[in-house]
Write a protein that holds these residues in place. Structure first.
Motif, PDB file in Angstrom:
ATOM      1  N   ALA A 283      23.474   2.215  40.987  1.00  0.00           N
ATOM      2  CA  ALA A 283      22.341   0.485  41.821  1.00  0.00           C
ATOM      3  C   ALA A 283      22.275   0.427  40.253  1.00  0.00           C
ATOM      4  N   TRP A 284      21.893  -1.255  40.355  1.00  0.00           N
ATOM      5  CA  TRP A 284      21.491  -1.998  39.243  1.00  0.00           C
ATOM      6  C   TRP A 284      21.007  -3.180  39.833  1.00  0.00           C
ATOM      7  N   VAL A 285      19.629  -3.413  39.126  1.00  0.00           N
ATOM      8  CA  VAL A 285      18.434  -4.051  39.197  1.00  0.00           C
ATOM      9  C   VAL A 285      18.621  -5.465  38.470  1.00  0.00           C
ATOM     10  N   GLY A 286      18.788  -6.710  37.936  1.00  0.00           N
ATOM     11  CA  GLY A 286      18.909  -7.985  37.483  1.00  0.00           C
ATOM     12  C   GLY A 286      18.154  -9.085  37.927  1.00  0.00           C
ATOM     13  N   SER A 287      18.082  -9.562  36.859  1.00  0.00           N
ATOM     14  CA  SER A 287      17.194 -11.049  37.694  1.00  0.00           C
ATOM     15  C   SER A 287      17.531 -12.210  36.216  1.00  0.00           C
ATOM     16  N   THR A 288      17.593 -13.348  36.370  1.00  0.00           N
ATOM     17  CA  THR A 288      18.408 -14.016  35.904  1.00  0.00           C
ATOM     18  C   THR A 288      17.898 -14.963  34.322  1.00  0.00           C
ATOM     19  N   ASP A 289      16.856 -13.271  33.905  1.00  0.00           N
ATOM     20  CA  ASP A 289      16.393 -13.410  32.707  1.00  0.00           C
ATOM     21  C   ASP A 289      16.444 -12.199  31.992  1.00  0.00           C
ATOM     22  N   ALA A 290      17.344 -11.264  32.588  1.00  0.00           N
ATOM     23  CA  ALA A 290      17.318 -10.158  31.757  1.00  0.00           C
ATOM     24  C   ALA A 290      18.604  -9.697  32.498  1.00  0.00           C
ATOM     25  N   GLU A 291      19.187  -8.490  31.419  1.00  0.00           N
ATOM     26  CA  GLU A 291      20.707  -8.138  31.708  1.00  0.00           C
ATOM     27  C   GLU A 291      20.092  -6.906  33.097  1.00  0.00           C
ATOM     28  N   PRO A 292      20.818  -6.932  33.568  1.00  0.00           N
ATOM     29  CA  PRO A 292      20.986  -5.854  34.778  1.00  0.00           C
ATOM     30  C   PRO A 292      20.402  -4.340  33.985  1.00  0.00           C
ATOM     31  N   VAL A 293      19.800  -3.737  35.047  1.00  0.00           N
ATOM     32  CA  VAL A 293      19.591  -2.930  34.651  1.00  0.00           C
ATOM     33  C   VAL A 293      20.401  -1.596  35.272  1.00  0.00           C
ATOM     34  N   ALA A 294      21.005   0.036  34.676  1.00  0.00           N
ATOM     35  CA  ALA A 294      21.291   0.380  36.487  1.00  0.00           C
ATOM     36  C   ALA A 294      20.919   1.444  36.590  1.00  0.00           C
ATOM     37  N   ILE A 295      20.538   1.295  37.541  1.00  0.00           N
ATOM     38  CA  ILE A 295      19.257   3.107  38.590  1.00  0.00           C
ATOM     39  C   ILE A 295      20.768   4.694  38.540  1.00  0.00           C
ATOM     40  N   GLU A 296      20.461   5.518  37.838  1.00  0.00           N
ATOM     41  CA  GLU A 296      20.804   6.226  37.727  1.00  0.00           C
ATOM     42  C   GLU A 296      19.800   7.487  37.787  1.00  0.00           C
ATOM     43  N   TRP A 297      20.242   8.695  38.586  1.00  0.00           N
ATOM     44  CA  TRP A 297      19.452   9.132  39.487  1.00  0.00           C
ATOM     45  C   TRP A 297      20.428  11.195  39.391  1.00  0.00           C
TER      46      TRP A 297
END
Length: 183
Positions: A161-175
């Motif tokens: 999974a990845w979470v992103g926004s227009t203001d920041a780089e995407p964050v990889a969700i690793e578990w």
């Protein structure tokens, strides 16, 4: 005088290719005064990972009888109970008896590992409980996306999974899956 929760607005655009779930959610998230940005964002990601039309935020920290998120069927029976953080084994056992599916999303690196070693023996026997541990640094990276008004895109594909926004780089969700529900 008691401190009040801080209200956050989040627009989530979810594209979950693993479950074929594609939806936009306009969410209002109440951040408890004792809650960190990391925990609030883990709750938001938990919503995205398990998104469903009846999944909703519950009282969580404010009420010991409710989880962070839950999904109820049309009769009011709890189908899914989701906890963020490191709940004690009694809380997890209670959730296991009240819900069809219990999910714990632990975070915090070493403290999460220590917590798991302490509760593992008691949790392993609970058939309907799954425990995930977010990779170290994930919660902190998610906290960098926190804002009073958020517009986030969540992409889930092939168990990642990845979470992103227009203001920041995407964050990889690793578990890491520490415990899967019994077959």
């Amino acid at each position: 005088m008691a401190l009040k929760s801080t209200i956050y607005k989040a627009e989530l655009q979810i594209a979950d290719m693993d479950r074929h779930y594609y939806a936009d959610h306009a969410l209002t998230v109440a951040r408890h005064p004792s809650e960190t940005d990391e925990r609030m964002m883990v709750r938001l990601v938990a919503f995205a990972l398990f998104a469903h039309e009846r999944l909703e935020f519950a009282k969580g920290l404010s009420d010991t009888d409710e989880p962070d998120l839950w999904q109820k069927d049309l009769t009011g029976a709890v189908q899914k109970w989701i906890e963020a953080g490191q709940p004690d084994e009694k809380r997890i056992a209670k959730a296991s008896s009240r819900a069809d599916d219990v999910v714990v999303i632990a975070y915090g690196g070493k403290t999460s590992d220590i917590w798991w070693q302490a509760v593992r023996g008691k949790i392993e026997r609970l058939r309907n409980v799954r425990v995930w541990s977010l990779a170290p640094g994930t919660a902190e990276a998610l906290a960098s996306l926190a804002a009073r008004t958020m517009r986030l895109q969540v992409t889930i594909q092939d168990g990642a999974a990845w979470v992103g926004s227009t203001d920041a780089e995407p964050v990889a969700i690793e578990w890491t899956v520490l415990k899967a529900p019994a077959a």
